[in-house]
Motif scaffolding. Structure first.
Motif, short mmCIF file in Angstrom:
data_model
loop_
_atom_site.label_atom_id
_atom_site.label_comp_id
_atom_site.label_asym_id
_atom_site.label_seq_id
_atom_site.Cartn_x
_atom_site.Cartn_y
_atom_site.Cartn_z
N VAL A 115 0.83 -1.21 0.00
CA VAL A 115 0.00 0.00 0.00
C VAL A 115 0.86 1.25 0.00
O VAL A 115 0.45 2.30 -0.50
N ASN A 116 2.06 1.16 0.56
CA ASN A 116 2.96 2.32 0.59
C ASN A 116 3.71 2.50 -0.72
O ASN A 116 4.26 3.56 -0.98
N GLN A 117 3.76 1.45 -1.52
CA GLN A 117 4.42 1.53 -2.83
C GLN A 117 3.55 0.82 -3.87
O GLN A 117 3.85 -0.28 -4.32
N GLY B 80 6.89 7.69 -4.62
CA GLY B 80 6.85 6.48 -3.82
C GLY B 80 6.14 5.31 -4.47
O GLY B 80 5.93 4.27 -3.83
N ALA B 81 5.74 5.45 -5.73
CA ALA B 81 5.10 4.35 -6.44
C ALA B 81 6.14 3.50 -7.16
O ALA B 81 7.31 3.89 -7.31
N LYS B 82 5.72 2.32 -7.60
CA LYS B 82 6.55 1.46 -8.43
C LYS B 82 6.00 1.52 -9.85
O LYS B 82 4.99 0.90 -10.15
N PRO B 83 6.64 2.29 -10.75
CA PRO B 83 6.12 2.40 -12.12
C PRO B 83 6.55 1.21 -12.98
O PRO B 83 7.67 0.72 -12.88
N VAL B 84 5.61 0.74 -13.81
CA VAL B 84 5.91 -0.35 -14.75
C VAL B 84 5.28 -0.01 -16.10
O VAL B 84 4.23 0.61 -16.17
N GLY B 85 5.92 -0.42 -17.16
CA GLY B 85 5.37 -0.22 -18.49
C GLY B 85 4.26 -1.22 -18.77
O GLY B 85 4.33 -2.38 -18.33
N VAL B 86 3.23 -0.78 -19.48
CA VAL B 86 2.11 -1.65 -19.83
C VAL B 86 1.94 -1.65 -21.35
O VAL B 86 1.71 -0.60 -21.95
N ARG B 87 2.06 -2.85 -21.93
CA ARG B 87 1.90 -3.01 -23.38
C ARG B 87 1.03 -4.21 -23.73
O ARG B 87 0.67 -4.40 -24.88
#
Length: 204
Positions: free
Chosen positions: A5-7, A30-37
Motif C-alpha cells: 500500500v505504501n508503494q 513512492g510508487a513502483k512504475p511499470v510499463g504496460v503493453r
C-alpha cells in the motif's frame, strides 16, 4: 491493492508518448512504475497513467494490440487512472475534432475538444489554481492541448484557465478515481498532481 500500500504498482501505458517522464515522477512519489503493453500486464497494476503523445496514434495502437476493450472493462471495474493531454482525450466519453475512426475509453463523463488551444506553435505556460492541492498555484505546460467543453454532473472540475482568450476553459477534472489534465505535469518537476494520483491509488 495488489502491491504494498505504501508503494503501489502504477502502470504507464507504454505505446506512444512521454512515458519516461511519468516513470520518474511516479517513482519520486513512492510508487513502483511499470510499463504496460499487454493485456496480461493490466492484472499486475493498482493504477494506470495514460501519457501525453498523439491521441489518434494511441487509439490505433490500443486497437492493434487488442487492449481497447480490456482497458475499458478495467476502468468500468474501478481501476484508478490518470491521463495527461492525449491521455485526457483518451479518457473522455466524447471527443470533438478527431478522426471518425478514433476510439476513446469512456473513463470520465466529459466532452473534450482535441487540439483546442491550437497547433504546436500555440503551446504556452500559465499558473493554475488546482482544487485539492496545497502549496499555491501550479505551473502548467500546454502543448497542442485539449480542453473540456462539457463535464458531467459527477465530474469535479479541478482547474480552469485563469486569463487570456481561453479564460474559464476546464483543464483538469476528476471523476471518482479517474483524473485527467490537459497540461503536462510530468515535464515541470512539480510532483503534486502525481502525488495526488498516487494517493488516489493507495486509497483504492
Amino acid at each position: 491493492m495488489l502491491g504494498d500500500v505504501n508503494q503501489p504498482t502504477i502502470g504507464v501505458l507504454a505505446l506512444q508518448g512521454d512515458v519516461r517522464e511519468h516513470f520518474s515522477a511516479l517513482a519520486e512519489c513512492g510508487a513502483k512504475p511499470v510499463g504496460v503493453r499487454r493485456v496480461s500486464e493490466f492484472d499486475a497494476i493498482d493504477g494506470l497513467v495514460i501519457p501525453g503523445g498523439e491521441s489518434t496514434a494511441i487509439s490505433r495502437l490500443l486497437t492493434v494490440f487488442d487492449l481497447l476493450e480490456p482497458l475499458r472493462k478495467r476502468l468500468r471495474d474501478g481501476l484508478p487512472a490518470f491521463g495527461s493531454c492525449a491521455g485526457m482525450i483518451m479518457l473522455a466519453s466524447e471527443v470533438l475534432d478527431t478522426r471518425p475512426d478514433a476510439e476513446h475509453l469512456d473513463g470520465i463523463d466529459m466532452t473534450v475538444r482535441r487540439n483546442a488551444f491550437g497547433r504546436q506553435v500555440d503551446s504556452f505556460e500559465t499558473d493554475l489554481d488546482f482544487a485539492g492541492i496545497e502549496g499555491g498555484p501550479m505551473r502548467a505546460v500546454f502543448i497542442r492541448a485539449p480542453w473540456v467543453e462539457r463535464a458531467g454532473s459527477g465530474v469535479e472540475v479541478l482547474a480552469t484557465v485563469p486569463h487570456g482568450p481561453a479564460a474559464g476553459r476546464i483543464v483538469a477534472v476528476r471523476q471518482r478515481s479517474v483524473l485527467a489534465t490537459s497540461f503536462h505535469p510530468e515535464v515541470t518537476g512539480d510532483l503534486r498532481v502525481h502525488k495526488l494520483f498516487t494517493d488516489i491509488v493507495r486509497k483504492g
